[in-house]
Design a protein around this motif. Structure first.
Motif, PDB file in Angstrom:
ATOM      1  N   ARG A  39       0.846  -1.199   0.000  1.00  0.00           N
ATOM      2  CA  ARG A  39       0.000   0.000   0.000  1.00  0.00           C
ATOM      3  C   ARG A  39       0.875   1.239   0.000  1.00  0.00           C
ATOM      4  O   ARG A  39       1.904   1.302   0.670  1.00  0.00           O
ATOM      5  N   TYR A  40       0.428   2.256  -0.739  1.00  0.00           N
ATOM      6  CA  TYR A  40       1.113   3.542  -0.791  1.00  0.00           C
ATOM      7  C   TYR A  40       0.119   4.635  -0.446  1.00  0.00           C
ATOM      8  O   TYR A  40      -1.090   4.462  -0.608  1.00  0.00           O
ATOM      9  N   HIS A  41       0.601   5.784   0.012  1.00  0.00           N
ATOM     10  CA  HIS A  41      -0.215   6.957   0.322  1.00  0.00           C
ATOM     11  C   HIS A  41      -1.326   6.600   1.307  1.00  0.00           C
ATOM     12  O   HIS A  41      -2.508   6.820   1.050  1.00  0.00           O
ATOM     13  N   ILE A  42      -0.949   6.056   2.451  1.00  0.00           N
ATOM     14  CA  ILE A  42      -1.910   5.640   3.463  1.00  0.00           C
ATOM     15  C   ILE A  42      -2.311   6.859   4.288  1.00  0.00           C
ATOM     16  O   ILE A  42      -1.464   7.548   4.855  1.00  0.00           O
ATOM     17  N   ASP A  43      -3.611   7.133   4.344  1.00  0.00           N
ATOM     18  CA  ASP A  43      -4.117   8.245   5.135  1.00  0.00           C
ATOM     19  C   ASP A  43      -4.659   7.721   6.467  1.00  0.00           C
ATOM     20  O   ASP A  43      -4.675   6.516   6.700  1.00  0.00           O
ATOM     21  N   ASP A  46      -7.276   4.921   6.253  1.00  0.00           N
ATOM     22  CA  ASP A  46      -6.712   3.614   5.934  1.00  0.00           C
ATOM     23  C   ASP A  46      -6.026   3.002   7.150  1.00  0.00           C
ATOM     24  O   ASP A  46      -6.119   1.791   7.376  1.00  0.00           O
ATOM     25  N   GLU A  47      -5.318   3.823   7.923  1.00  0.00           N
ATOM     26  CA  GLU A  47      -4.666   3.317   9.124  1.00  0.00           C
ATOM     27  C   GLU A  47      -5.689   2.779  10.122  1.00  0.00           C
ATOM     28  O   GLU A  47      -5.466   1.743  10.745  1.00  0.00           O
TER      29      GLU A  47
END
Length: 85
Positions: A39-43, A46-47
């Motif tokens: 996963r990339y660009h986790i906001d 998403d966390e």
């Protein structure tokens, strides 16, 4: 113009080593994520969902289709007991 054949051996070795390193890194990342791409660009949303998935299944990439949460889900809260400053 002659081709410097001596340069093809190091070029082949470098190309093979970069390819092997990239492939092994990709395999390692996918193995850590249960075969799914990283996963990339986790906001923060998403966390939060990843933490919920970890509490439900035991792994941050695990998902379940069971509509009833396990009994442990009620007591393993995400609220921590100590405040960080």
């Amino acid at each position: 113009m002659p081709v410097p054949w001596e340069a093809l051996i190091p070029f082949g070795l470098l190309t093979t080593m970069f390819g092997a390193a990239g492939t092994l890194l990709n395999i390692s990342k996918r193995a850590q994520n249960q075969g799914k791409p990283p996963r990339y660009h986790i906001d923060p949303w998403d966390e939060m969902l990843m933490e919920r998935d970890k509490r439900l299944t035991g792994h941050i990439r695990g998902q379940t289709s069971n509509p009833v949460a396990p009994e442990d889900f009620a007591i393993n809260s995400v609220w921590y007991t100590e405040r960080t400053r």
